[in-house]
Write an enzyme that holds these catalytic residues in place. Structure first.
Site, PDB file in Angstrom:
ATOM      1  N   GLY A  21       0.786  -1.221   0.000  1.00 36.56           N
ATOM      2  CA  GLY A  21       0.000   0.000   0.000  1.00 36.56           C
ATOM      3  C   GLY A  21       0.819   1.272   0.000  1.00 36.56           C
ATOM      4  O   GLY A  21       0.487   2.241  -0.695  1.00 36.56           O
ATOM      5  N   ASN A  53      -8.467   3.766   8.437  1.00 39.46           N
ATOM      6  CA  ASN A  53      -7.828   2.600   9.047  1.00 39.46           C
ATOM      7  C   ASN A  53      -7.952   2.573  10.569  1.00 39.46           C
ATOM      8  O   ASN A  53      -7.678   1.544  11.188  1.00 39.46           O
ATOM      9  CB  ASN A  53      -6.348   2.546   8.662  1.00 39.46           C
ATOM     10  CG  ASN A  53      -5.612   3.831   8.989  1.00 39.46           C
ATOM     11  OD1 ASN A  53      -5.959   4.899   8.481  1.00 39.46           O
ATOM     12  ND2 ASN A  53      -4.597   3.749   9.825  1.00 39.46           N
ATOM     13  N   GLN A  90      -7.869  -0.299   3.082  1.00 39.87           N
ATOM     14  CA  GLN A  90      -8.758  -0.883   4.089  1.00 39.87           C
ATOM     15  C   GLN A  90     -10.149  -1.216   3.554  1.00 39.87           C
ATOM     16  O   GLN A  90     -10.979  -1.759   4.283  1.00 39.87           O
ATOM     17  CB  GLN A  90      -8.889   0.064   5.289  1.00 39.87           C
ATOM     18  CG  GLN A  90      -7.639   0.178   6.139  1.00 39.87           C
ATOM     19  CD  GLN A  90      -7.300  -1.096   6.893  1.00 39.87           C
ATOM     20  OE1 GLN A  90      -8.109  -2.010   7.006  1.00 39.87           O
ATOM     21  NE2 GLN A  90      -6.090  -1.176   7.407  1.00 39.87           N
ATOM     22  N   SER A 124      -3.286  -3.223  -0.785  1.00 41.29           N
ATOM     23  CA  SER A 124      -2.198  -3.962  -0.133  1.00 41.29           C
ATOM     24  C   SER A 124      -2.605  -5.418   0.047  1.00 41.29           C
ATOM     25  O   SER A 124      -3.723  -5.704   0.482  1.00 41.29           O
ATOM     26  CB  SER A 124      -1.888  -3.332   1.225  1.00 41.29           C
ATOM     27  OG  SER A 124      -0.907  -4.077   1.905  1.00 41.29           O
ATOM     28  N   GLY A 125      -1.688  -6.339  -0.243  1.00 39.83           N
ATOM     29  CA  GLY A 125      -1.994  -7.764  -0.196  1.00 39.83           C
ATOM     30  C   GLY A 125      -2.215  -8.330   1.188  1.00 39.83           C
ATOM     31  O   GLY A 125      -3.082  -9.176   1.399  1.00 39.83           O
ATOM     32  N   CYS A 183       0.400   0.683  11.309  1.00 37.12           N
ATOM     33  CA  CYS A 183       1.148   0.717  10.060  1.00 37.12           C
ATOM     34  C   CYS A 183       2.345   1.658  10.086  1.00 37.12           C
ATOM     35  O   CYS A 183       3.259   1.520   9.295  1.00 37.12           O
ATOM     36  CB  CYS A 183       0.223   1.142   8.916  1.00 37.12           C
ATOM     37  SG  CYS A 183      -1.178   0.039   8.702  1.00 37.12           S
TER      38      CYS A 183
END
Length: 384
Positions: A70, A150, A180, A200-201, A326
């Site tokens: 991300g 988030n 998110q 983002s994975g 994060c």
């Protein structure tokens, strides 16, 4: 019992994704740039992953750019668009509650001579579309907004925002941080007037170090990584085939039986909110209905510091975050909580619970029962 309730920080990689990652690390390990069969096989895995991801968004395969996650996706979108379009203007719009991977980039661009407008949010963490529309100017080249916050799970009015931006200035690009929201909400970039979208994975049961950026065809954007010209020159460097293939599997899985999975998370969220608010001095931040995201709940515990609460729960094998996980492993006062007007005494007393499709009601009940037990004790200790 263990209760992992920090799924907005990261999720457990799905077995299917993990198995494929292992296979590509140990068996089909070719470099996609190689001309021999091993290279062709690797390239096929990348193309297959693009198809799976594109299908979830109803976009073209060629509009998917793989990244390391991300943060890189957000950086590529914002810096790349700013540098490619700076002759048309230097005005960019974002919100006051964006993730650090957006706000830090905005600060960098301000140092480069760009003008940034930061939109405020209401007490639910949502911008005003009317204020956004009024902020768009002739020299506005980019608007960047998160889809789901988030920290408190607030959902931005992305479709309405996209329409307002294009009505006021059709040339302005619209970037959405969907890190998110992807896998939790339905996203249709074409319908929502989205030009770029970050994912983002490891938020959707894919491998860490994987992500993608949707870039609408013909969007003016410059690369920020140069070298061997991989991914049509937009992101040079040998492709991380195992990670991208694993991400493709995770994307396909998360959108299979999507309505059922989303309903399950909303049921968990509703149950958790109803249960946790019975504890004296505990409050939930943001909207408690289904206009918020299904997987995030921000909880303030009056009289107990977030870090103390976090580690007390950790001692009972309950894992949560003090705000966003994060940016740092050291909790800090949240700009989001300040922006929604949370009273000062609760700014350092707020923790985040986040669920996934595999979270159980038993985990929820265990966490709430422990909180009900320890909070009175922690308050007494704090007063001393």
């Amino acid at each position: 019992m263990e209760a992992y309730l920090d799924n907005s920080a990261t999720t457990r990689c799905s077995k299917a994704a993990a198995d494929l990652v292992y296979k590509l690390l140990t068996e089909d390990y070719g470099n996609p740039s190689s001309l021999h069969m091993k290279g062709v096989e690797a390239e096929n895995y990348i193309n297959d992953a693009k198809k799976k991801i594109a299908k979830t968004l109803r976009v073209q395969d060629k509009e998917i750019l793989f990244t390391s996650g991300g943060t890189e996706s957000n950086n590529t979108a914002i810096i790349g668009a700013a540098m490619a379009n700076k002759r048309a203007g230097r005005h960019i719009i974002t919100s006051s509650v964006e993730h650090a991977s957006v706000l830090s980039v905005m600060q960098f661009l301000e140092e480069q001579g760009f003008e940034i407008t930061y939109l405020p949010v209401n007490h639910d963490g949502v911008i005003s579309v009317e204020e956004l529309k009024n902020a768009v100017r002739e020299d506005t080249i980019l608007v960047s907004l998160m889809h789901v916050n988030n920290e408190i799970g607030a959902v931005m009015p992305i479709e309405e925002a996209g329409a307002a931006i294009k009505e006021k200035n059709p040339a302005a690009l619209f970037h959405v941080d969907a890190i998110q929201s992807y896998g939790k909400l339905e996203i249709r970039p074409k319908r929502m007037n989205i030009d770029m979208l970050s994912v983002s994975g490891h938020k959707i049961h894919g491998p860490k170090g994987s992500g993608f950026l949707y870039i609408k065809d013909k969007t003016r954007i410059k690369p920020i990584i140069y070298g061997g010209g991989q991914q049509k020159g937009m992101r040079s460097g040998t492709e991380n085939v195992p990670a991208y293939a694993g991400l493709g599997v995770a994307a396909e899985e998360i959108y299979t039986d999507f309505d059922k999975k989303t309903a399950h998370m909303y049921e968990l969220r509703d149950h958790f909110i109803e249960s946790v608010q019975r504890i004296d001095g505990v409050s939930v931040n943001g909207r408690t209905d289904h206009t918020n995201a299904p997987h995030v709940v921000s909880v303030s515990v009056d009289g107990v510091r977030a870090e103390v609460m976090l580690h007390t729960l950790e001692d009972r094998q309950i894992y949560v975050s003090a705000g966003s996980a994060c940016s740092s492993n050291k909790p800090a006062i949240s700009s989001t909580l300040k922006s929604i007007g949370l009273k000062p005494s609760l700014l350092d007393s707020t923790i985040r619970f986040s669920f996934c499709v595999n979270t159980t009601q038993e985990e929820i009940d265990y966490a709430v029962s422990v909180m009900a037990e320890v909070i009175p004790m922690l308050r007494r200790y704090t007063r001393r």
